[in-house]
Design a protein around this motif. Structure first.
Motif, PDB file in Angstrom:
ATOM      1  N   GLN A   1    -120.976 -10.804 -16.702  1.00  0.00           N
ATOM      2  CA  GLN A   1    -119.580 -10.745 -16.276  1.00  0.00           C
ATOM      3  C   GLN A   1    -119.025  -9.353 -16.516  1.00  0.00           C
TER       4      GLN A   1
ATOM      5  N   GLY B   1    -112.710  -8.236 -14.999  1.00  0.00           N
ATOM      6  CA  GLY B   1    -111.913  -8.695 -13.869  1.00  0.00           C
ATOM      7  C   GLY B   1    -112.656  -9.572 -12.877  1.00  0.00           C
ATOM      8  N   GLN B   2    -113.927  -9.794 -13.126  1.00  0.00           N
ATOM      9  CA  GLN B   2    -114.739 -10.616 -12.218  1.00  0.00           C
ATOM     10  C   GLN B   2    -115.180 -11.899 -12.906  1.00  0.00           C
ATOM     11  N   GLY B   3    -115.562 -12.880 -12.105  1.00  0.00           N
ATOM     12  CA  GLY B   3    -116.153 -14.074 -12.682  1.00  0.00           C
ATOM     13  C   GLY B   3    -117.605 -13.822 -13.053  1.00  0.00           C
TER      14      GLY B   3
END
Lengths: 113, 113
Positions: free
Chosen positions: A37, A40-42
């Motif tokens: 991860q 700001g991202q999954g």
């Protein structure tokens, strides 16, 4: 009841060094997963094991990455010759069987300087 | 994998109900709808999942539209500890070996005291 544990929780390394992370799944869970991860991202899938067999690897898992799960218990994820782009949270999860809920560990946060 | 669409962020007042929407217009008949959440500095945590019927558990409720093209996660009485990123994920149960969870960017839920 112990959940998934990961060590270390944080790792700072210099570019070019090798690092190894460990994941201990929930006891009797035969599936073990690694995700990555970035900020700001999954989470993104990297690879998974059924017992000791590594059954799928994402294209994200370059040749510098290797994962093992000897004896179908704990797993290690090694990154060789780290690059700054490897900086991320590395998450481990386990599940009892196919289709069952995946339980995640707290993650190992890697910073490559 | 079928795609989901969620709002980037939502706010809710403490002790009020929260409705988190998810659109999945290309869902297939064998896709289960899963919800996970990720609290700050922790790994994702399973919340709930369903196929066609609405589902309830101790954490939340899942309301699934009749055409299954959208769903809503309902937190009945939000607390400050519910502040997290909520991910809506589709998982095809018919694809044996399709082990990975495909996360999007989720909805960041802020709870206002």
């Amino acid at each position: 009841d112990t959940g998934v544990s990961q060590n270390p929780r944080h790792k700072i390394t210099k570019r070019g060094q090798n690092v190894t992370f460990r994941c201990d799944p929930i006891s009797e869970h035969n599936r073990l997963y690694w995700y990555r991860q970035t900020l700001g991202q999954g989470p993104e899938f990297l690879t998974y094991f059924q017992n000791e067999a590594q059954l799928e690897k994402s294209r994200l898992l370059s040749d510098r990455f290797s994962a093992e799960r000897p004896k179908g218990s704990f797993s290690t994820l090694e990154i060789q010759r780290t690059e700054q782009g490897d900086s991320a949270m590395y998450l481990c999860a386990s599940s009892l069987e196919f289709g069952e809920t995946q339980y995640f560990g707290p993650g190992t946060r890697l910073l490559v300087l | 994998d079928a795609k989901t669409t969620q709002p980037n962020s939502m706010e809710s007042n403490e002790e009020e109900p929260v409705h988190l929407p998810c659109n999945h217009s290309t869902i297939s008949g064998t896709d289960y709808i899963h919800w996970y959440r990720q609290l700050p500095s922790q790994g994702p945590e399973y919340v709930i999942h369903g196929l066609t019927s609405n589902v309830n558990n101790r954490m939340a409720s899942l309301a699934i539209a009749e055409d299954r093209k959208s769903s809503t996660l309902i937190l009945h009485r939000a607390t400050l500890r519910d502040a997290a990123v909520y991910y809506c994920i589709l998982r095809d149960a018919a694809l044996f070996g399709n082990e990975k969870l495909t996360f999007g960017t989720g909805t960041r839920l802020t709870i206002i005291p």
